[in-house]
Design an enzyme around this catalytic site. Sequence first.
Site, PDB file in Angstrom:
ATOM      1  N   SER A   1       0.838  -1.188   0.000  1.00 21.93           N
ATOM      2  CA  SER A   1       0.000   0.000   0.000  1.00 21.93           C
ATOM      3  C   SER A   1       0.877   1.242   0.000  1.00 21.93           C
ATOM      4  O   SER A   1       1.774   1.382   0.834  1.00 21.93           O
ATOM      5  CB  SER A   1      -0.922  -0.002   1.219  1.00 21.93           C
ATOM      6  OG  SER A   1      -1.636   1.211   1.295  1.00 21.93           O
ATOM      7  N   LEU A   2       0.603   2.159  -0.926  1.00 25.30           N
ATOM      8  CA  LEU A   2       1.356   3.403  -1.046  1.00 25.30           C
ATOM      9  C   LEU A   2       0.492   4.613  -0.722  1.00 25.30           C
ATOM     10  O   LEU A   2       0.756   5.719  -1.197  1.00 25.30           O
ATOM     11  CB  LEU A   2       1.919   3.527  -2.469  1.00 25.30           C
ATOM     12  CG  LEU A   2       2.804   2.374  -2.949  1.00 25.30           C
ATOM     13  CD1 LEU A   2       3.166   2.560  -4.414  1.00 25.30           C
ATOM     14  CD2 LEU A   2       4.056   2.256  -2.092  1.00 25.30           C
ATOM     15  N   GLY A   3      -0.558   4.430   0.070  1.00 22.08           N
ATOM     16  CA  GLY A   3      -1.436   5.538   0.424  1.00 22.08           C
ATOM     17  C   GLY A   3      -2.199   6.053  -0.785  1.00 22.08           C
ATOM     18  O   GLY A   3      -2.724   5.268  -1.589  1.00 22.08           O
TER      19      GLY A   3
ATOM     20  N   GLU B   1      -1.120   7.117  -3.392  1.00 21.68           N
ATOM     21  CA  GLU B   1      -0.458   6.758  -4.650  1.00 21.68           C
ATOM     22  C   GLU B   1      -0.809   5.348  -5.112  1.00 21.68           C
ATOM     23  O   GLU B   1      -0.257   4.858  -6.097  1.00 21.68           O
ATOM     24  CB  GLU B   1       1.052   6.898  -4.493  1.00 21.68           C
ATOM     25  CG  GLU B   1       1.495   8.341  -4.232  1.00 21.68           C
ATOM     26  CD  GLU B   1       3.002   8.460  -4.108  1.00 21.68           C
ATOM     27  OE1 GLU B   1       3.695   7.421  -4.226  1.00 21.68           O
ATOM     28  OE2 GLU B   1       3.488   9.583  -3.900  1.00 21.68           O
ATOM     29  N   GLY B   2      -1.711   4.674  -4.425  1.00 19.26           N
ATOM     30  CA  GLY B   2      -2.189   3.383  -4.897  1.00 19.26           C
ATOM     31  C   GLY B   2      -1.473   2.203  -4.279  1.00 19.26           C
ATOM     32  O   GLY B   2      -1.037   2.253  -3.127  1.00 19.26           O
TER      33      GLY B   2
ATOM     34  N   ASP C   1      -7.343  -2.535   5.916  1.00 23.26           N
ATOM     35  CA  ASP C   1      -8.170  -3.698   6.229  1.00 23.26           C
ATOM     36  C   ASP C   1      -9.177  -3.969   5.107  1.00 23.26           C
ATOM     37  O   ASP C   1      -9.464  -5.118   4.777  1.00 23.26           O
ATOM     38  CB  ASP C   1      -8.896  -3.482   7.551  1.00 23.26           C
ATOM     39  CG  ASP C   1      -7.935  -3.255   8.704  1.00 23.26           C
ATOM     40  OD1 ASP C   1      -6.818  -3.803   8.655  1.00 23.26           O
ATOM     41  OD2 ASP C   1      -8.297  -2.518   9.641  1.00 23.26           O
TER      42      ASP C   1
END
Length: 296
Positions: A208-210, A212-213, A240
């Site tokens: 997970s890159l927040g 940024e996808g 989650d």
Amino acid sequence: MTLNVALDVTYETPVVEWGGSNRVGAVRRRAGGKGVNVARVAAALGREVVATGLIGGDTGELIRADLDAAGLRHSFHGVRAESRRTVTVVEEHGAATVFNEGGPEVAAGEWAGFLAHFRSLLPATSVVVLSGSMPPGVPPDAYAVLAEASDMPVILDADGAALGLGVAGRPTLVKPNAEELARATGEPSPVEGALALRAQGAGAVLVSLGHEGMLAITPDGNWRAVPPGLETGNPTGAGDAAVAAVASGLADRASWPELLRHAVALSAAAVRAPVAGDFDGPAYARLLSEIVVHPL
């Protein structure tokens, strides 16, 4: 599975005045912990789920009662010590601050009893999700032991030593965020970090890159998906929700690009929900048609 189940308390306030007095606009209390949040989202997707883990004390009874009220099937193993609480403070501009208690002290006999209980649930299971922190007393390699005991797809979502030792159990997929991945591997590059986890035993890695996808580093190829815009709200349950999407995709034997697309869309839709374990259904449907998955 949530070894360190919690009663989650969420405060909403315009802005936090640290060192001062704060008036809370809304308060929500519900059963939580990462695996419980995954179970809530998966159930909302129409999946049959059972939430399990370790639970104890008066707080544990409040957690059971909340799950019963929500109609969420559960089968926890009891311990003598008190289950933990968490407090999340969500500010009007979207910032969320989380306070996590350590959890109950688990005796050796209680852990052995849970292992037997966990194994008893496996025959009716198609996907296992191992999520979150471990309470004191649980062996540091617990996730590896649980993954090795499972002969179906296993998803591991953990941090620190729980992640680093857990990959030895060869989970089907691990889902760290970029910071957790860097801590576990010492690699600043998400791709290099994911490759390192695969070399240590993980079948695939979803990073997970927040906003940024996400990246998917898998045995069949590598992909990246980015949401079309920045969603504002409470980000605490986004990871989650992504795990719930992954579990659903693995149960359906979806392709990695399709699994990644659903994970990004559901994660973004969860940010729009006020509490972890919920998601914005219309936003999820809209985002699914807007997200493009690119091969790396």
